[in-house]
Write an enzyme that holds these catalytic residues in place. Structure first.
Site, PDB file in Angstrom:
ATOM      1  N   GLU A   1      26.450 -32.076 -43.004  1.00 45.83           N
ATOM      2  CA  GLU A   1      26.690 -33.377 -42.376  1.00 45.83           C
ATOM      3  C   GLU A   1      26.969 -33.200 -40.891  1.00 45.83           C
ATOM      4  O   GLU A   1      27.607 -32.234 -40.481  1.00 45.83           O
ATOM      5  CB  GLU A   1      27.887 -34.075 -43.040  1.00 45.83           C
ATOM      6  CG  GLU A   1      28.005 -35.530 -42.645  1.00 45.83           C
ATOM      7  CD  GLU A   1      29.221 -36.219 -43.270  1.00 45.83           C
ATOM      8  OE1 GLU A   1      30.161 -35.518 -43.689  1.00 45.83           O
ATOM      9  OE2 GLU A   1      29.227 -37.456 -43.306  1.00 45.83           O
TER      10      GLU A   1
ATOM     11  N   GLU B   1      34.488 -36.222 -53.193  1.00 42.40           N
ATOM     12  CA  GLU B   1      33.231 -36.151 -52.428  1.00 42.40           C
ATOM     13  C   GLU B   1      33.158 -34.776 -51.784  1.00 42.40           C
ATOM     14  O   GLU B   1      34.155 -34.272 -51.269  1.00 42.40           O
ATOM     15  CB  GLU B   1      33.235 -37.255 -51.356  1.00 42.40           C
ATOM     16  CG  GLU B   1      32.057 -37.174 -50.404  1.00 42.40           C
ATOM     17  CD  GLU B   1      32.058 -38.285 -49.349  1.00 42.40           C
ATOM     18  OE1 GLU B   1      32.511 -39.413 -49.638  1.00 42.40           O
ATOM     19  OE2 GLU B   1      31.612 -38.008 -48.218  1.00 42.40           O
TER      20      GLU B   1
END
Ligand SMILES: *[C@@H]1O[C@H](CO)[C@@H](O)[C@H](O)[C@H]1NC(C)=O
Ligand SMILES: *[C@@H]1O[C@H](CO)[C@@H](O)[C@H](O)[C@H]1NC(C)=O
Ligand SMILES: *[C@@H]1O[C@H](CO)[C@@H](O)[C@H](O)[C@H]1NC(C)=O
Ligand SMILES: *[C@@H]1O[C@H](CO)[C@@H](O)[C@H](O)[C@H]1NC(C)=O
Length: 332
Positions: free
Chosen positions: A140, A135
């Site tokens: 974020e 990932e």
């Protein structure tokens, strides 16, 4: 902010040029306001990160104005009208139909849903059988976070260092295994949230090769000309915001077949878990209570994406047919 399904006519202002460039990247996919929703699908399952969210399918998202094309950009928003939605606040999570292994991923983003208590937005990539295909979290953060967190998650046996990143970025952990992952804390307030939006956003570029995964950020006013021209060449961009590399990880066996995702969730395993320790705690006893009771707080919790382009390294410099993008109109 209104959603319009009308597309700006682009043809009049698009100029075509032929030129020589030293870029060895050739475009594989261009997701923009002509094709984005044909190429991305809407995730409607339960949020795997435990968020107070109800992800909507394409038709309901469209009908309720949560997703659509807006003034030549891609709008991905959240419900900001419903008080105490029972199953969580409505939002969208979209995933590219195509999966990628390596490449140069460039996203021009005008606005992001951040700087708002309870939000947890992300622009990221991941592959099947998490975490076995890895990932890559490009953008974020949660709540009032002022600058971006850039994180990798892998199966066991992947440890990466931060050599070659800008000095202000700190690699807080080097072991990329599992839930914690290896994560950079960055420091530039223009690269996330309120500062990002106030400056009209900018361009994120993620360069994924066998030897490194690097994330670059350029504020709106300093986007490299080669990116604008569609002939990107990371070798001329200076140091990335985050560069993961090193002999402690075979990138090719830990990262593969990843889809591109944009989402906005609420609370859950990150925004919710740190709520009581954040400045947001003064607003409500729990993150879910705040998100449920204060719909209008989320009017600004939207992504506005001009494009996502994917380039593949053709391995050698070549002659390119390039397009000069039209000047973008302001959206707010
Ligand atoms: C938008 O994407 C489509 C499909 O990839 C492409 O044909 C078109 O040129 C793009 N438009 C702009 C302005 O880049
Ligand atoms: C939303 O619906 C309108 C009208 O049916 C359609 O033209 C548009 O493409 C839809 N947009 C999305 C994002 O599905
Ligand atoms: C390649 O392009 C970059 C950015 O456009 C430039 O800075 C660099 O000097 C070029 N390298 C060569 C060898 O021409
Ligand atoms: C909250 O802060 C305290 C004191 O700094 C710390 O010990 C605790 O681990 C934090 N809790 C969370 C959930 O971050």
């Amino acid at each position: 902010m209104r959603i319009s399904q009308l597309l700006l006519p682009l043809s009049a202002s698009v100029a075509c040029v032929v030129g020589i460039t030293n870029s060895s990247y050739t475009i594989a996919d261009n997701y923009n306001s002509t094709n984005f929703f044909n190429e991305f699908n809407f995730f409607t399952g339960q949020d795997p990160t435990g968020g107070f969210v109800d992800y909507q399918g394409e038709a309901p998202a469209n009908q309720s104005g949560l997703a659509g094309y807006s003034n030549g950009a891609i709008y991905l928003g959240v419900d900001h009208k419903t008080v105490n939605p029972a199953g969580g606040r409505n939002s969208v999570r979209v995933t590219s139909n195509k999966a990628y292994t390596k490449g140069l991923f460039i996203a021009d983003i005008a606005h992001m849903p951040a700087g708002i208590c309870g939000t947890w937005p992300a622009f990221w990539m991941f592959g099947p059988n998490w975490p076995n295909s890895g990932e890559i979290d490009i953008i974020e953060g949660v709540n009032m976070q002022a600058s971006n967190s850039i994180t990798l998650h892998t199966s066991e046996g992947c440890s990466l260092d931060g050599t070659g990143s800008v000095a202000s970025s700190v690699l807080a952990s080097t072991d990329c295994t599992g839930n914690n992952g290896c994560s950079f804390k960055t420091a530039d307030p223009l690269n996330f949230g309120t500062g990002f939006n106030a400056a009209g956003g900018g361009v994120y570029a993620m360069d994924w090769t066998s030897s490194a995964i690097a994330v670059y950020f350029f504020p709106r006013t300093s986007i490299p000309a080669d990116i604008t021209a569609g002939t990107p060449n990371p070798s001329g961009w200076g140091m990335p915001l985050a560069r993961f590399s090193g002999s402690g990880c075979d990138i090719d066996s830990h990262f593969m077949n990843q889809n591109i995702v944009f989402d906005t969730t609420f609370c859950g395993q990150w925004a919710g878990q740190v709520w009581s320790n954040s400045t947001c705690a003064a607003l409500a006893p729990t993150c879910n209570a705040y998100v449920g009771q204060n719909p209008s707080a989320f009017a600004g919790a939207y992504w506005l994406v001009n494009y996502v382009k994917v380039f593949q390294n053709s391995g050698m410099a070549k002659r390119h047919l390039g397009y000069i993008r039209p000047k973008l109109t302001p959206y707010m």
